[in-house]
Scaffold this motif. Structure first.
Motif, PDB file in Angstrom:
ATOM      1  N   PHE A 238      57.964  42.100  20.330  1.00  0.00           N
ATOM      2  CA  PHE A 238      58.182  43.449  20.515  1.00  0.00           C
ATOM      3  C   PHE A 238      59.852  43.714  20.810  1.00  0.00           C
ATOM      4  O   PHE A 238      60.108  43.591  22.001  1.00  0.00           O
ATOM      5  N   SER A 239      60.417  44.159  19.780  1.00  0.00           N
ATOM      6  CA  SER A 239      62.023  44.383  19.949  1.00  0.00           C
ATOM      7  C   SER A 239      62.023  45.631  20.505  1.00  0.00           C
ATOM      8  O   SER A 239      61.479  46.407  20.769  1.00  0.00           O
ATOM      9  N   LEU A 240      63.388  45.867  20.765  1.00  0.00           N
ATOM     10  CA  LEU A 240      63.875  47.251  21.476  1.00  0.00           C
ATOM     11  C   LEU A 240      63.835  48.087  20.501  1.00  0.00           C
ATOM     12  O   LEU A 240      63.178  49.526  20.903  1.00  0.00           O
ATOM     13  N   ASN A 241      63.767  48.110  19.316  1.00  0.00           N
ATOM     14  CA  ASN A 241      63.773  49.174  18.052  1.00  0.00           C
ATOM     15  C   ASN A 241      62.190  49.164  18.135  1.00  0.00           C
ATOM     16  O   ASN A 241      61.979  50.457  17.734  1.00  0.00           O
ATOM     17  N   ASP A 242      61.294  48.343  18.203  1.00  0.00           N
ATOM     18  CA  ASP A 242      59.969  48.784  18.437  1.00  0.00           C
ATOM     19  C   ASP A 242      59.550  49.567  19.571  1.00  0.00           C
ATOM     20  O   ASP A 242      58.826  50.506  19.508  1.00  0.00           O
ATOM     21  N   THR A 243      60.103  49.253  20.409  1.00  0.00           N
ATOM     22  CA  THR A 243      59.956  50.303  21.849  1.00  0.00           C
ATOM     23  C   THR A 243      60.600  51.698  21.510  1.00  0.00           C
ATOM     24  O   THR A 243      59.600  52.597  21.964  1.00  0.00           O
ATOM     25  N   PHE A 244      61.691  51.799  20.851  1.00  0.00           N
ATOM     26  CA  PHE A 244      61.811  53.222  20.350  1.00  0.00           C
ATOM     27  C   PHE A 244      60.867  53.919  19.576  1.00  0.00           C
ATOM     28  O   PHE A 244      60.815  55.023  19.685  1.00  0.00           O
ATOM     29  N   LEU A 245      60.527  53.201  18.573  1.00  0.00           N
ATOM     30  CA  LEU A 245      59.677  53.692  17.407  1.00  0.00           C
ATOM     31  C   LEU A 245      58.227  54.014  18.056  1.00  0.00           C
ATOM     32  O   LEU A 245      57.863  55.163  17.821  1.00  0.00           O
ATOM     33  N   LEU A 246      57.728  53.168  18.983  1.00  0.00           N
ATOM     34  CA  LEU A 246      56.324  53.364  19.512  1.00  0.00           C
ATOM     35  C   LEU A 246      56.769  54.518  20.416  1.00  0.00           C
ATOM     36  O   LEU A 246      55.694  55.412  20.534  1.00  0.00           O
ATOM     37  N   THR A 247      57.691  54.670  21.224  1.00  0.00           N
ATOM     38  CA  THR A 247      58.073  55.946  22.378  1.00  0.00           C
ATOM     39  C   THR A 247      57.963  57.269  21.147  1.00  0.00           C
ATOM     40  O   THR A 247      57.243  58.184  21.652  1.00  0.00           O
ATOM     41  N   TYR A 248      58.684  57.233  20.281  1.00  0.00           N
ATOM     42  CA  TYR A 248      58.746  58.273  19.293  1.00  0.00           C
ATOM     43  C   TYR A 248      57.303  58.934  18.801  1.00  0.00           C
ATOM     44  O   TYR A 248      56.897  59.896  18.860  1.00  0.00           O
ATOM     45  N   LEU A 249      56.562  57.587  18.271  1.00  0.00           N
ATOM     46  CA  LEU A 249      55.235  57.868  17.687  1.00  0.00           C
ATOM     47  C   LEU A 249      54.273  58.321  18.843  1.00  0.00           C
ATOM     48  O   LEU A 249      53.446  59.149  18.480  1.00  0.00           O
ATOM     49  N   TYR A 250      54.314  57.835  20.057  1.00  0.00           N
ATOM     50  CA  TYR A 250      53.436  58.475  20.956  1.00  0.00           C
ATOM     51  C   TYR A 250      53.665  60.034  21.185  1.00  0.00           C
ATOM     52  O   TYR A 250      52.640  60.664  21.245  1.00  0.00           O
ATOM     53  N   CYS A 251      54.967  60.025  21.403  1.00  0.00           N
ATOM     54  CA  CYS A 251      55.163  61.752  21.416  1.00  0.00           C
ATOM     55  C   CYS A 251      54.701  62.426  20.062  1.00  0.00           C
ATOM     56  O   CYS A 251      54.214  63.584  20.377  1.00  0.00           O
ATOM     57  N   LEU A 252      54.839  61.858  18.846  1.00  0.00           N
ATOM     58  CA  LEU A 252      54.513  62.530  17.722  1.00  0.00           C
ATOM     59  C   LEU A 252      52.936  62.622  17.862  1.00  0.00           C
ATOM     60  O   LEU A 252      52.623  63.745  17.221  1.00  0.00           O
ATOM     61  N   ASN A 253      52.376  61.817  18.318  1.00  0.00           N
ATOM     62  CA  ASN A 253      50.934  61.823  18.114  1.00  0.00           C
ATOM     63  C   ASN A 253      50.241  62.597  19.762  1.00  0.00           C
ATOM     64  O   ASN A 253      49.106  62.594  19.509  1.00  0.00           O
ATOM     65  N   GLY A 254      51.106  63.070  20.460  1.00  0.00           N
ATOM     66  CA  GLY A 254      50.761  63.854  21.240  1.00  0.00           C
ATOM     67  C   GLY A 254      50.560  63.093  22.703  1.00  0.00           C
ATOM     68  O   GLY A 254      50.027  63.762  23.800  1.00  0.00           O
ATOM     69  N   SER A 255      50.795  61.908  22.762  1.00  0.00           N
ATOM     70  CA  SER A 255      50.552  61.294  23.943  1.00  0.00           C
ATOM     71  C   SER A 255      51.846  61.145  24.737  1.00  0.00           C
ATOM     72  O   SER A 255      52.569  59.701  24.832  1.00  0.00           O
ATOM     73  N   VAL A 256      52.461  62.083  25.222  1.00  0.00           N
ATOM     74  CA  VAL A 256      53.672  62.020  25.909  1.00  0.00           C
ATOM     75  C   VAL A 256      53.609  61.096  27.128  1.00  0.00           C
ATOM     76  O   VAL A 256      54.781  60.495  27.359  1.00  0.00           O
ATOM     77  N   GLU A 257      52.647  61.159  27.896  1.00  0.00           N
ATOM     78  CA  GLU A 257      52.635  60.527  29.174  1.00  0.00           C
ATOM     79  C   GLU A 257      52.713  58.875  28.819  1.00  0.00           C
ATOM     80  O   GLU A 257      53.237  57.996  29.331  1.00  0.00           O
ATOM     81  N   LYS A 258      52.071  58.287  27.641  1.00  0.00           N
ATOM     82  CA  LYS A 258      52.465  57.078  27.282  1.00  0.00           C
ATOM     83  C   LYS A 258      53.564  56.758  27.032  1.00  0.00           C
ATOM     84  O   LYS A 258      54.153  55.744  27.007  1.00  0.00           O
ATOM     85  N   ALA A 259      54.362  57.755  26.364  1.00  0.00           N
ATOM     86  CA  ALA A 259      55.867  57.414  25.943  1.00  0.00           C
ATOM     87  C   ALA A 259      56.529  57.296  26.990  1.00  0.00           C
ATOM     88  O   ALA A 259      57.548  56.272  27.414  1.00  0.00           O
TER      89      ALA A 259
END
Length: 293
Positions: A238-259
Motif C-alpha cells: 500500500f503506497s502513499l499514493n494508494d493512501t491518498f486515492l483511498l482517502t479520496y474515494l472514501y470521501c467520494l463514497n460518503g464514508s468521510v469518517e473512514k477517510a
C-alpha cells in the motif's frame, strides 16, 4: 512548424474543403472532402456507436460517445488558409521544403496548444462553415465539455498534472472510461490482460491490482475500487499514493469518517507539501473532511 505548414498548404491545395482533427496528442489527421459535403443527421452518427463492430472499434480507441467525434476538431480550410498564407506548399518538385533540421519540441508544443485550447477551438468549431455544413447542431449541447477534456488530457501528457485532481474531474463530470484509465496509467489492453489473469486466481495477483482498480473506477464502481485498495492494504502492499486515492474515494463514497481515520493512521508518513495541502483543502471543501489534529 513551417514544414508542417508546407504540408498543410499542399493538402489544402489538393482538397479545398480540408480540415484537421486530433485527439489529445500531436498526431494530427488531415481530412479532405470532395465537393461541399452534406449535413449528417444525428441518428446517422449515433448508428456508428449502436453498431456492434464500429461501436467496439470507436470505444477501443477512446471515442466513446458521438460528441467526442466533434471534439476532435482543430481547424478547417479557412484557418489553414490563414496560417499558411505565404507558405510554399510541399510538392514533388520541391521535396527539400522538408529539411533534416531537428524537431523543435517547444515550438511544436506552443503551436499545438493554440489549437488544443478548449475555449478558442470550440468557438472556431461553432463558427466553421465546414462544420455548419456537415455537423448536426443537435450534438452541440454538451460539446464544449469534451473540448475541455481533450485539453486536460493533452496538458497532462505534455507537462504533467495533479493526477488526483484530473481523476476527480473525470469521475464527477464525465461518464467516459478511457480518460480514467489513462490518468491511472492503464488502458483498454492492459485492463483486459489484468482481468483475464485475475480470473484464473482466487486472489488477484498484486501486479494486476493497479489496472483492476483503474478498471473499477472507469466503470464508476467506487465500492469495487475501494475493496481492491483495501485488499492491497491488508496484503501489506500500500503506497502513499494508494493512501491518498483511498482517502479520496472514501470521501467520494460518503464514508468521510473512514477517510479521516485512514489519514490519521498514516499521518506519520505524509509529508506536508503543495499536493497534500490541495488534497486536504479539497476534501474539506467538497465533502466536509477534517484532518484529525
Amino acid at each position: 512548424i513551417d514544414e508542417s505548414k508546407a504540408i498543410l498548404r499542399a493538402f489544402h491545395n489538393a482538397f479545398p474543403n480540408a480540415s484537421v482533427w486530433a485527439s489529445a496528442d500531436q498526431e494530427w489527421i488531415m481530412m479532405g472532402i470532395k465537393g461541399p459535403g452534406r449535413k449528417v443527421k444525428e441518428e446517422e452518427i449515433r448508428q456508428l456507436w449502436s453498431d456492434p463492430d464500429s461501436g467496439a472499434d470507436l470505444r477501443r480507441i477512446g471515442i466513446e460517445v458521438p460528441e467526442q467525434l466533434g471534439a476532435l476538431f482543430l481547424m478547417d480550410g479557412e484557418e489553414i488558409d490563414r496560417i499558411t498564407h505565404g507558405v510554399a506548399p510541399l510538392t514533388d518538385i520541391y521535396p527539400k521544403r522538408l529539411t533534416d533540421e531537428p524537431w523543435d519540441d517547444e515550438a511544436n508544443h506552443r503551436f499545438a496548444l493554440r489549437y488544443l485550447e478548449a475555449p478558442s477551438t470550440f468557438e472556431r468549431f461553432l463558427r466553421s462553415s465546414l462544420v455548419n455544413a456537415i455537423w448536426p447542431e443537435t450534438l452541440n449541447r454538451s460539446l464544449e465539455s469534451f473540448f475541455i477534456l481533450r485539453q486536460s488530457r493533452y496538458l497532462s501528457e505534455m507537462i504533467g498534472s495533479n493526477k488526483l485532481a484530473e481523476l476527480d474531474l473525470y469521475l464527477r463530470h464525465s461518464r467516459l472510461r478511457m480518460p480514467v484509465l489513462e490518468v491511472l496509467g492503464s488502458d483498454g489492453l492492459r485492463l483486459a490482460i489484468a482481468e483475464r489473469v485475475a480470473k484464473k486466481s482466487q486472489t488477484p495477483p498484486l501486479e494486476t491490482m493497479p489496472d483492476l482498480i483503474a478498471g473499477a473506477l472507469a466503470r464508476r464502481d467506487i465500492d469495487g475500487a475501494i475493496r481492491l485498495l483495501e485488499s492491497e492494504k491488508d496484503r501489506g502492499v500500500f503506497s502513499l499514493n494508494d493512501t491518498f486515492l483511498l482517502t479520496y474515494l472514501y470521501c467520494l463514497n460518503g464514508s468521510v469518517e473512514k477517510a479521516e481515520a485512514l489519514a490519521a493512521t498514516n499521518g506519520g508518513s505524509i509529508t506536508k507539501d503543495s499536493f497534500v495541502d490541495w488534497l486536504w483543502e479539497k476534501l474539506e471543501k467538497d465533502f466536509g473532511f477534517h484532518l484529525p489534529r
